[in-house]
Design a protein around this motif. Sequence first.
Motif, PDB file in Angstrom:
ATOM      1  N   ILE A 232     -16.951  45.828   7.074  1.00 41.61           N
ATOM      2  CA  ILE A 232     -17.940  46.784   6.570  1.00 41.61           C
ATOM      3  C   ILE A 232     -18.327  46.411   5.143  1.00 41.61           C
ATOM      4  N   PRO A 233     -19.561  45.988   4.926  1.00 43.10           N
ATOM      5  CA  PRO A 233     -19.994  45.653   3.567  1.00 43.10           C
ATOM      6  C   PRO A 233     -20.289  46.908   2.756  1.00 43.10           C
ATOM      7  N   GLU A 234     -20.266  46.772   1.434  1.00 46.17           N
ATOM      8  CA  GLU A 234     -20.568  47.905   0.579  1.00 46.17           C
ATOM      9  C   GLU A 234     -21.999  48.390   0.795  1.00 46.17           C
ATOM     10  N   LEU A 235     -22.858  47.497   1.212  1.00 42.37           N
ATOM     11  CA  LEU A 235     -24.243  47.872   1.457  1.00 42.37           C
ATOM     12  C   LEU A 235     -24.337  48.997   2.487  1.00 42.37           C
ATOM     13  N   TYR A 236     -23.449  48.998   3.478  1.00 39.56           N
ATOM     14  CA  TYR A 236     -23.461  50.071   4.478  1.00 39.56           C
ATOM     15  C   TYR A 236     -23.207  51.420   3.819  1.00 39.56           C
ATOM     16  N   VAL A 237     -22.211  51.475   2.932  1.00 36.27           N
ATOM     17  CA  VAL A 237     -21.883  52.725   2.249  1.00 36.27           C
ATOM     18  C   VAL A 237     -23.031  53.160   1.355  1.00 36.27           C
ATOM     19  N   ARG A 238     -23.660  52.203   0.663  1.00 34.65           N
ATOM     20  CA  ARG A 238     -24.788  52.533  -0.219  1.00 34.65           C
ATOM     21  C   ARG A 238     -25.971  53.097   0.573  1.00 34.65           C
ATOM     22  N   GLU A 239     -26.293  52.459   1.674  1.00 34.40           N
ATOM     23  CA  GLU A 239     -27.413  52.939   2.498  1.00 34.40           C
ATOM     24  C   GLU A 239     -27.076  54.281   3.138  1.00 34.40           C
TER      25      GLU A 239
ATOM     26  N   HIS B 126     -20.105  41.569   0.099  1.00 30.82           N
ATOM     27  CA  HIS B 126     -19.571  42.538  -0.845  1.00 30.82           C
ATOM     28  C   HIS B 126     -18.519  41.936  -1.756  1.00 30.82           C
ATOM     29  N   HIS B 127     -18.106  40.695  -1.546  1.00 31.79           N
ATOM     30  CA  HIS B 127     -17.153  40.058  -2.447  1.00 31.79           C
ATOM     31  C   HIS B 127     -17.751  39.864  -3.841  1.00 31.79           C
TER      32      HIS B 127
ATOM     33  N   ALA C 188     -11.560  47.627   0.166  1.00 32.73           N
ATOM     34  CA  ALA C 188     -11.022  47.721  -1.195  1.00 32.73           C
ATOM     35  C   ALA C 188     -11.918  47.021  -2.209  1.00 32.73           C
ATOM     36  N   SER C 189     -12.716  46.060  -1.770  1.00 33.59           N
ATOM     37  CA  SER C 189     -13.590  45.333  -2.677  1.00 33.59           C
ATOM     38  C   SER C 189     -14.832  46.130  -3.064  1.00 33.59           C
TER      39      SER C 189
END
Length: 605
Positions: A270-277, A113-114, A179-180
Amino acid sequence: MSHHLTSPSEWVAPTVSLLSLAILPLGPILFPRAYLILLFTYFFVFLYSQVNHLCKFYLTARRMRRTINKWNARLAATTPSSSCKTLSGHNDNKNNINGNNNDHHTTHHSDHHHHHPMVDNSIASTSSRIESPNLTRERMVDIEEKLQYYEDPRFMHAFIIPNYCEPEALLRDTIGRLASHRNAKTHSIIILAMEQSEAGYEEKGRRIQEAFAGQFLQFIVTGHPSNIPGESRGKGSNVAYAARHGCAELSERIDRRRVILTVTDSDSAIPELYVREMEDTLNKADDPYHLLLAPPIFFSRNCFEVPAAVRVTDITWSAMVMSNLGNSRGIAFPCSTYSLSMVLAERVGYWDTGADAVGEDMHMFLKCFFKTNGQARTVPIHVPINLTNVQTNGYLSNINARYIQAKRHYNGVADVAYTLRNAMKQSTPSSSSYSCSPSFSNGYDKLLVCLKVLEAHMIPVTSGWLMFAAVPLMQFILFPPYPLFALVSPMENPILTSDFYANLWNIVRLLTVFLPFPLFGTLAVYEHMHRSVDRELLRKVESRRWTNLFDYVTLPIAAWLFMTLPSTLACVKRLRKKEEQYIVAEKFFKDDGSAATGKIEALVV
């Protein structure tokens, strides 16, 4: 008799654990034929269940790789070729993460997610070329999908981070990764759940809050008191306090139906991908307010810095969680990190705080399931959450720390009594507009939940003893190597005097040979999956090599020390009322190459 043992359900766990020990020497002597039938039944069911788990684990691993590949393909489709190499690289510019807070991050912990700030710029540049005559229709469709994928989320995401004496650098790293996320300033809330018993918790919380000023929609710091009557100290009580106070504050400015609570550990990346999915799953769900969303757990942050036995234990733990998430009926237990709506949390009365809720993640699913008359379900989010292995200075110290963590995990055996007690209650019509599902009315889902809870807690306490000792001990008692040790003569041997039982004895011995094979298959799938996640999601240069296969030599010792022994002790300790202190596992965090910092503290009751 202790008051807490008045319910028959309370006796199940200690009885099963004690019987599994007593039956080893007594079975071959007192009732050898019945014992042989018992072993055959147990080994056959165990082997069948492990093959089933292997299939579910394989499917979960494949779906994880598919999710990650889809994410990477969408990134590549909207990223100029000159940036693709940077997107796939390992050493990212840490200034993209937290601005001035990058001194609390290390490059070897860099996650995918960086890269998103770069992706945002590439979307604009790519979309501006849509009218190019060289752009194919497929390319335009892919860009439209990508632009839609980056639409603002529908829900507000509140991340509850319970902690006690955690290294401040670790907390900053965990929050910095959140935050990223692209929409952190507009759709993410941090609820930093501190413990008042930690010296200087207010100053520590304030420093972290100020470090991330303006990077989230809201940053809430709570301090859980240590003297609330009837509470058991631990993660569950801290989460319950933080959720109640955080939700009360959020409800003043945000529609409660839009708030999703995500409970996580202080070391969860926690990567942003988790939130997106998660957003995608909630948007497609018929009823998002009865869902618990659970990702797999993954240990890759410091896995090469801990003993092989610790590494192997967490590998098998991770594989069991992934297999559990493969349940097609949505009856699965979240582990460590999971999400649910504020509506569902309020409906069930938030998290329980008593001694029976020490396994807070599994217990919350069970509570939601029973409080909603079986409507609550778990939906897997196929994005692994990268965690930290328990780590201390010194080999034996690290082994001991992992053993302490295992004892804490298996104290969740309290959920056996909780599940059986609630399953035996008569279902009552829901007070809401939702109706009870037909499958729950006929008791099938209740039975399935009971079986899964019993499997999760009773298999560890029985399999270790029976798999390792049952056949050798029976061989020694009924077929001793020397006549001097014979308890019965061959002419009176109950196994040898019957062709049926003699053949059954040979089948049982053969079954024990095949019992580890599903585990070998699981480890083979895991090895491929681990390398894939490291390479495709975490962008790590160093991953597991073929030499790490020697780690599995420690598996028998690790299984007994970190599974069989602590689970047995946890079951036996249910016979007494006294509550033990809650030990927080020690985990190191290296702050930009400085000396590792860590903690191991006890929440003394």
